[in-house]
Design an enzyme around this catalytic site. Structure first.
Site, PDB file in Angstrom:
ATOM      1  N   TYR A  65       0.805  -1.225   0.000  1.00 16.13           N
ATOM      2  CA  TYR A  65       0.000   0.000   0.000  1.00 16.13           C
ATOM      3  C   TYR A  65       0.841   1.280   0.000  1.00 16.13           C
ATOM      4  CZ  TYR A  65      -4.216   2.741   0.964  1.00 16.13           C
ATOM      5  OH  TYR A  65      -5.271   3.621   0.885  1.00 16.13           O
ATOM      6  N   LYS A 113      -1.580 -14.084   3.838  1.00 16.63           N
ATOM      7  CA  LYS A 113      -1.576 -15.026   2.713  1.00 16.63           C
ATOM      8  C   LYS A 113      -0.250 -15.784   2.734  1.00 16.63           C
ATOM      9  CE  LYS A 113      -3.688 -16.739  -0.921  1.00 16.63           C
ATOM     10  NZ  LYS A 113      -4.862 -17.616  -0.750  1.00 16.63           N
ATOM     11  N   ASP A 168      -8.269 -14.496   1.624  1.00 16.56           N
ATOM     12  CA  ASP A 168      -9.412 -14.853   0.787  1.00 16.56           C
ATOM     13  C   ASP A 168     -10.477 -15.581   1.594  1.00 16.56           C
ATOM     14  OD1 ASP A 168      -7.327 -16.724   0.985  1.00 16.56           O
ATOM     15  OD2 ASP A 168      -7.956 -17.815  -0.792  1.00 16.56           O
ATOM     16  N   ASP A 215      -7.150  -2.499   4.203  1.00 13.66           N
ATOM     17  CA  ASP A 215      -7.905  -1.535   3.416  1.00 13.66           C
ATOM     18  C   ASP A 215      -9.065  -2.218   2.704  1.00 13.66           C
ATOM     19  OD1 ASP A 215      -8.260   1.141   2.282  1.00 13.66           O
ATOM     20  OD2 ASP A 215      -7.605   0.248   0.398  1.00 13.66           O
ATOM     21  N   ASP A 225     -13.493  -2.225   3.725  1.00 17.26           N
ATOM     22  CA  ASP A 225     -14.563  -1.851   2.800  1.00 17.26           C
ATOM     23  C   ASP A 225     -15.613  -2.957   2.724  1.00 17.26           C
ATOM     24  OD1 ASP A 225     -13.111   0.432   2.303  1.00 17.26           O
ATOM     25  OD2 ASP A 225     -13.336   0.329   0.135  1.00 17.26           O
TER      26      ASP A 225
END
Length: 324
Positions: free
Chosen positions: A117, A163, A196, A220, A224
């Protein structure tokens, strides 16, 4: 007296920050506001999206209340977080209206200083390369913050999201650091999921989460998704916390499609102001404002159109302020 740097920014940032200040002004607390420019309009006027004087003001204030940035967001809010050395980004996901899940209430603790990011990219003959930086220091620091937050707020479980099955070195280090810190908090349950899988579990079983700690980019994205569970981006506040500074902002952007119409939902910014009050040690007033905001949203008669009402941004704010 608290010295507050106010940076409305672009689009609806101007409207929702005004709404939050209207409510803050009803509290028996002495605030000294200093307004500063940043964002797209600032770049058009001055040639830079984030002037040095805005940065200095932010650094020397007790807290910063920020609205929104448009196309210059990466040059404004991302840089401002870095300049203030705010290493943690807190994003609460909480039901303010009745929903099919019940009482959703979890906190995303997002590492704020590294990962993809931060935008460390370069062009190559084939295209481009982005570098993902994960360090032991930052990973342990954010994990410790998450466990301490859980301990201080009476939460019983912290979940790490990563991950590591694919990114064995970077996310693998984040996971290892998490469990190292978890050993210091034996009374708090710790577990971990792949990012995921977490995206699915947030939809299928959001009540299972209490505190999520994760890296910058995953935080982030997942916040959302969390917003989608509780009514949209207009309902999610955030706090950027460092050793010396606090920066408070709604998660939503500048929403140019509705800017200037007076219909923007101010809830996320009002809740960001509540997080600012917590940071300043004024938690009793933070809870009072939050309580009345929830009451007004659930009443549904003095809220913005996206919440089912007919009030303008400022009318909703003034109604909440009067109830204080």
């Amino acid at each position: 007296m608290y010295n507050i740097a106010v940076i409305p920014g672009d689009g609806i940032g101007q409207e929702v920050v005004k709404a939050a200040v209207t409510i803050l002004d009803k509290l028996p607390i002495d605030f000294n506001y200093t307004y500063a420019k940043a964002g797209d309009e600032c770049k058009e006027e001055t040639g830079v999206p984030l002037p040095d004087e805005t940065i200095e003001l932010a650094k020397n204030s007790d807290a910063v209340l920020f609205g929104a940035a448009g196309e210059t967001a990466a040059d404004v809010i991302v840089r401002l977080r870095r300049e203030l050395n705010t290493f943690v980004n807190l994003r609460p996901v909480k039901s303010l209206q009745p929903d099919k899940y019940g009482n959703i209430d979890f906190m995303i603790v997002r590492e704020n200083t590294e990962d993809l990011y931060i935008g460390d990219e370069e062009k190559t003959p084939e295209g481009a390369i982005a570098r993902k930086k994960i360090t032991k220091f930052a990973s342990e620091r954010i994990a410790k913050y998450a466990f301490k937050y859980a301990e201080d707020t009476g939460r019983k479980k912290v979940t790490a999201v990563h991950k590591a099955n694919v990114l064995k070195l970077s996310d693998g280090l984040f996971k290892k650091s998490f469990y190292k810190i978890a050993e210091q908090y034996p009374n708090i349950e710790s577990n971990d999921f792949y990012v995921d899988a977490t995206a699915m579990y947030l939809i299928t079983n959001p009540l299972d989460f209490e505190v999520i700690v994760t890296t910058n980019l995953y935080g982030d994205i997942l916040s959302d998704e969390g917003a989608g569970l509780v009514g949209g981006l207009g309902m999610i506040p955030s706090a950027n916390i460092g050793d010396d500074n606090g920066l408070f902002e709604p998660v939503h952007g500048s929403a140019p499609d509705i800017a200037g119409q007076g219909i923007a939902n101010p809830a996320a910014t009002i809740l960001s102001a509540c997080m600012m009050l917590d940071y300043l040690g004024e938690s009793q007033y933070a809870r009072k404002v939050e309580e009345i905001l929830i009451e007004v949203i659930q009443e549904g008669s003095h809220v913005t159109p996206d919440l089912g009402g007919n009030s303008s941004t400022q009318e909703m704010a003034e109604y909440i302020a009067n109830k204080l």
